[in-house]
Design a protein around this motif. Sequence first.
Motif, short mmCIF file in Angstrom:
data_model
loop_
_atom_site.label_atom_id
_atom_site.label_comp_id
_atom_site.label_asym_id
_atom_site.label_seq_id
_atom_site.Cartn_x
_atom_site.Cartn_y
_atom_site.Cartn_z
N LEU A 1 -4.65 1.92 -3.55
CA LEU A 1 -5.01 0.92 -2.54
C LEU A 1 -5.68 -0.30 -3.17
O LEU A 1 -5.50 -1.42 -2.69
CB LEU A 1 -5.90 1.56 -1.47
N LEU A 2 -6.43 -0.10 -4.26
CA LEU A 2 -7.00 -1.23 -4.99
C LEU A 2 -5.89 -2.10 -5.56
O LEU A 2 -5.93 -3.34 -5.46
CB LEU A 2 -7.93 -0.75 -6.11
N LEU B 1 -7.38 5.81 -4.00
CA LEU B 1 -8.21 4.60 -3.96
C LEU B 1 -7.74 3.57 -4.99
O LEU B 1 -7.73 2.37 -4.71
CB LEU B 1 -9.69 4.96 -4.16
N SER C 1 0.83 -1.21 0.00
CA SER C 1 0.00 0.00 0.00
C SER C 1 0.87 1.25 0.00
O SER C 1 0.61 2.20 -0.75
CB SER C 1 -0.93 0.01 1.22
N LEU D 1 -8.09 11.80 -4.35
CA LEU D 1 -8.79 10.74 -3.61
C LEU D 1 -8.99 9.51 -4.51
O LEU D 1 -8.74 8.38 -4.09
CB LEU D 1 -10.13 11.23 -3.07
N THR D 2 -9.41 9.73 -5.74
CA THR D 2 -9.60 8.62 -6.68
C THR D 2 -8.28 7.91 -6.94
O THR D 2 -8.23 6.68 -6.96
CB THR D 2 -10.21 9.13 -8.00
#
Length: 192
Positions: free
Chosen positions: A145-146, A142, A49, A138-139
Amino acid sequence: MFNWLAFLTYAFITAATPGPNNIMSMSNGGRLGFRGALPFNFGIWAGFSAVMLLCTAFCTTLTNLIPAVKTPMLIAGAAYMLHLAWGTFRSSGVIDEDHSRSGFYAGMLLQFINPKIYIYGIMSMQAYILPFYAGEPLTLALFALLLAFIGFAFTLCWSAFGSAFRLLFSRHTKTVNTIMALLLVYCAASLF
């Protein structure tokens, strides 16, 4: 429009193929059992991460500073995928084990010296994600992290099915390698 199929195909193939994380997870799963390998795998997830977030920041900064970098990065990425496809196709399927440390910190620290995940993160960001989501922190976080979660999920699979994967690769090496290689060629072509 964001190409989820190409992105997820690339992410899943890259995360599923043998690399330091998967080989060590398989080895630890075989030696310690699934539960015994969990601390190492959670360390992988934490480090993965962090590295994905760093790769996202690096790619975003580079793209903002030098917009002309996109085309050369796509060409380099496609060439790398074709190189991986050729190497996968020609691979013998022999997997060398590493019985080194198996704890949380060993898994986490491995991520900072694992070149496979740096390439995974940079390629994913430059080729698939940034062209559609640049300027959306933010996207982008994410997505990072995906990517880390996809990698983590496959390390769990390698731990749980370590001996089964070894048996599968040894019995059906050419078929598995050919399918993986063709999917990598598809990913390289889909960049353009």
